[in-house]
Enzyme design. Structure first.
Site, PDB file in Angstrom:
ATOM      1  N   SER A 234       0.831  -1.197   0.000  1.00 50.83           N
ATOM      2  CA  SER A 234       0.000   0.000   0.000  1.00 50.83           C
ATOM      3  C   SER A 234       0.873   1.258   0.000  1.00 50.83           C
ATOM      4  O   SER A 234       1.687   1.435  -0.898  1.00 50.83           O
ATOM      5  CB  SER A 234      -0.964  -0.054   1.192  1.00 50.83           C
ATOM      6  OG  SER A 234      -2.011   0.855   1.042  1.00 50.83           O
ATOM      7  N   ASP A 462      -8.925  -4.339  -6.034  1.00 49.00           N
ATOM      8  CA  ASP A 462      -8.419  -3.748  -4.800  1.00 49.00           C
ATOM      9  C   ASP A 462      -9.165  -2.444  -4.548  1.00 49.00           C
ATOM     10  O   ASP A 462      -9.116  -1.526  -5.368  1.00 49.00           O
ATOM     11  CB  ASP A 462      -6.909  -3.487  -4.945  1.00 49.00           C
ATOM     12  CG  ASP A 462      -6.252  -3.006  -3.656  1.00 49.00           C
ATOM     13  OD1 ASP A 462      -6.913  -2.300  -2.874  1.00 49.00           O
ATOM     14  OD2 ASP A 462      -5.080  -3.335  -3.455  1.00 49.00           O
ATOM     15  N   HIS A 489      -7.346  -5.976  -0.542  1.00 52.60           N
ATOM     16  CA  HIS A 489      -6.272  -4.987  -0.585  1.00 52.60           C
ATOM     17  C   HIS A 489      -4.955  -5.682  -0.260  1.00 52.60           C
ATOM     18  O   HIS A 489      -4.712  -6.040   0.891  1.00 52.60           O
ATOM     19  CB  HIS A 489      -6.555  -3.866   0.412  1.00 52.60           C
ATOM     20  CG  HIS A 489      -5.506  -2.796   0.451  1.00 52.60           C
ATOM     21  ND1 HIS A 489      -4.921  -2.283  -0.678  1.00 52.60           N
ATOM     22  CD2 HIS A 489      -4.934  -2.137   1.503  1.00 52.60           C
ATOM     23  CE1 HIS A 489      -4.041  -1.352  -0.346  1.00 52.60           C
ATOM     24  NE2 HIS A 489      -4.027  -1.256   0.979  1.00 52.60           N
TER      25      HIS A 489
END
Length: 519
Positions: A234, A462, A489
């Site tokens: 991320s 995602d 995610h």
């Protein structure tokens, strides 16, 4: 109180981080691998930073490093502190202490693998246990760290008290009249002023990605690695791509999972993310409506309307909970978004919506607490404050009220399930418009000439970091793209063999995944 704008590029979805780390066993230490007797720098050392690059780490039990949300670090981990300049332009000035954790390789180590879970603002100490009982954990000392200002690192960005955060979460902030926008902006300005007073402008000005990647290079050296091995999730992909741009010759292998596109304007990033959450909501609905007990009914076409009918009454009228706080509208939305990060949370999300339909909000409040970093005893990690501080330093703020209003309307269009129907074309500028330090980053195309092949992993559905961002980042880096078809995610080390095998081969043997690999 104040409303903190939040971009949901969470630390492996925050909730997913819990899923990934839970249940890890102890790792064996290689008794033949000794620490260097004397401090010595490894690899190139920037001018004036010799004492930082050559420092000797004092590894110890991780008990003193535990925080509100990292309160049960694996007993097999060892921890230390790395000293770095607060301001790299003034290395003789104040210092910061970066908390690092390590799970020693269970076999013959190739070196260290540094991991960041995202956020920004998430603690990474527990992440050192993520690769146990895998070939990656056998061949690497896996190292987690709390970026400067975060978690167990010091000084810590801490702006609000626990009680103030609780109060902040009751602010619905849906009034889009001129008066409502003015009140929201005043709360945002108050928050920025409070943060400057309590954390200090010097700290706030030096918590951005620009500084963290320099800390990562110091960590690389003191761990004894000539080149960096890195796995970033991320927001951790922004750390990775910026490190590659800053220190291309110092990279051995790098995996970036759940990408942020550094070229993307921050407004466009938020709109794309809204669209991603709508896709995730639709996928959740498609699964939910197969059951006659789905709280959103059995017709997907009516799901958004039924969802709004559940949450809209919470505006100004929190749902009852066994916790005296109740479930505010804002917390309900936060809890739902947390539940959309991964299919592993679809069950709790469905149960939370069913409970809300019955008039109770405990389950959604629990999901919101997970997202906000609130422990069972009511204490908070500094995730929220650090998130804001880092974000405000990384991207230029929206200062034009017209752009803020237009963005709000586009956000509603991109994610109808998040639209309360109160849009007017007006919206408050967020906290960063009032931040006490100027941003040190801006959108740009990454340029890292000479960097070795980097692997980007992107998931098709995602919600927090949409798939296209990974495609674009891989292209900018001239790297390899691994596509995972799924609704979650991030995915690396989540038990998907096709992905994990490719990443293991790359990290261990530097075998780049086949072009177009799709799992």
């Amino acid at each position: 109180m104040w409303k903190r704008a939040r971009v949901l590029a969470g630390p492996v979805g925050i909730g997913l981080a819990v899923v990934l780390v839970a249940g890890c066993g102890g790792g064996a230490v290689d008794p033949g691998r000794a620490e260097p007797a004397e401090p010595v720098a490894t690899g190139p050392v920037p001018e004036g930073l010799d004492e930082f690059y050559a420092q000797k780490l004092e590894w110890e039990d991780c008990g003193p490093y535990e925080t509100e949300t990292e309160s049960e670090l694996d007993d097999a981990l060892e921890c230390a502190r790395v000293s770095v300049p607060l301001d790299y332009a003034n290395p003789d000035g104040e210092t910061a202490e970066i908390a690092v954790s390590r799970m020693r390789a269970s076999g013959a180590p190739l070196g260290s693998l540094l991991i960041n879970p995202g956020g920004p603002g998430a603690s990474g100490l527990a992440m050192a246990g993520i690769a146990q009982n895998t070939e990656i954990g056998e061949r690497f000392d896996v190292v987690g760290f709390d970026p400067r200002g975060v978690g167990a690192s010091t000084p810590q960005v801490r702006c609000l008290t626990d009680a103030e955060i609780d109060a902040d979460r009751t602010e619905d902030d849906v009034d889009r009249t001129p008066e409502g926008v003015a009140r929201a902006e005043e709360r945002n300005r108050d928050y920025a002023d409070t943060c400057a007073e309590r954390a200090g402008v010097d700290l706030l000005a030096h918590v951005g990605t620009r500084e963290v990647v320099r800390d990562m290079d110091v960590i690389r050296s003191v761990l004894g690695d000539e080149e960096l091995n890195y796995l970033g999730f991320s927001y951790g992909t922004r750390l990775g791509s910026t490190y590659a741009e800053t220190f291309p010759a110092n990279v051995r292998a790098m995996v970036l999972d759940g990408a942020l596109d550094p070229e993307q304007d921050p407004v466009e990033e938020v709109i794309a993310q809204a669209a991603g959450f709508q896709v995730a909501f639709d996928a959740f609905v498609a699964d939910c409506v197969t059951s006659a007990e789905c709280p959103l009914g059995t017709d997907p076409a009516q799901a958004v309307a039924r969802f709004r009918a559940l949450v809209d009454p919470l505006i100004g009228n929190p749902a009852a909970t066994t916790d005296p706080r109740g479930l505010s509208y804002r917390d309900a939305i936060t809890g739902v978004q947390q539940g959309l990060y991964t299919q592993n949370l679809w069950g709790p999300l469905r149960g939370g919506l069913s409970s809300l339909a019955d008039g109770t909000g405990d389950s959604l409040l629990m999901l919101a607490d997970l997202y906000e970093g609130r422990a069972d005893d009511g204490t908070y990690s500094n995730l929220g404050d650090a998130f804001t501080a880092i974000r405000c330093m990384d991207d230029p703020p929206v200062t034009d009220p017209a752009v803020a209003g237009e963005s709000d309307m586009r956000y509603r269009q991109a994610a109808p399930f998040l639209d309360d129907g109160r849009g007017t074309g007006l919206a408050p500028r967020d906290v960063c418009a009032f931040w006490p330090a100027p941003a040190t980053g801006e959108p740009h195309t990454i340029s890292a000439p000479g960097v070795p092949p980097i692997v980007v992993v992107s998931t098709t559905e995602d919600p927090a970091t949409p798939y296209q961002a990974g495609v674009d980042l891989a292209a900018q880096l001239g790297g390899s793209l691994v596509t995972y078809r799924g609704n979650q995610h991030t995915v690396v080390l989540d038990g998907v063999g096709c992905v994990d095998d490719a990443i293991t081969d790359y990290l261990v043997d530097l075998t780049v995944p086949a072009d177009g690999l799709t799992c």
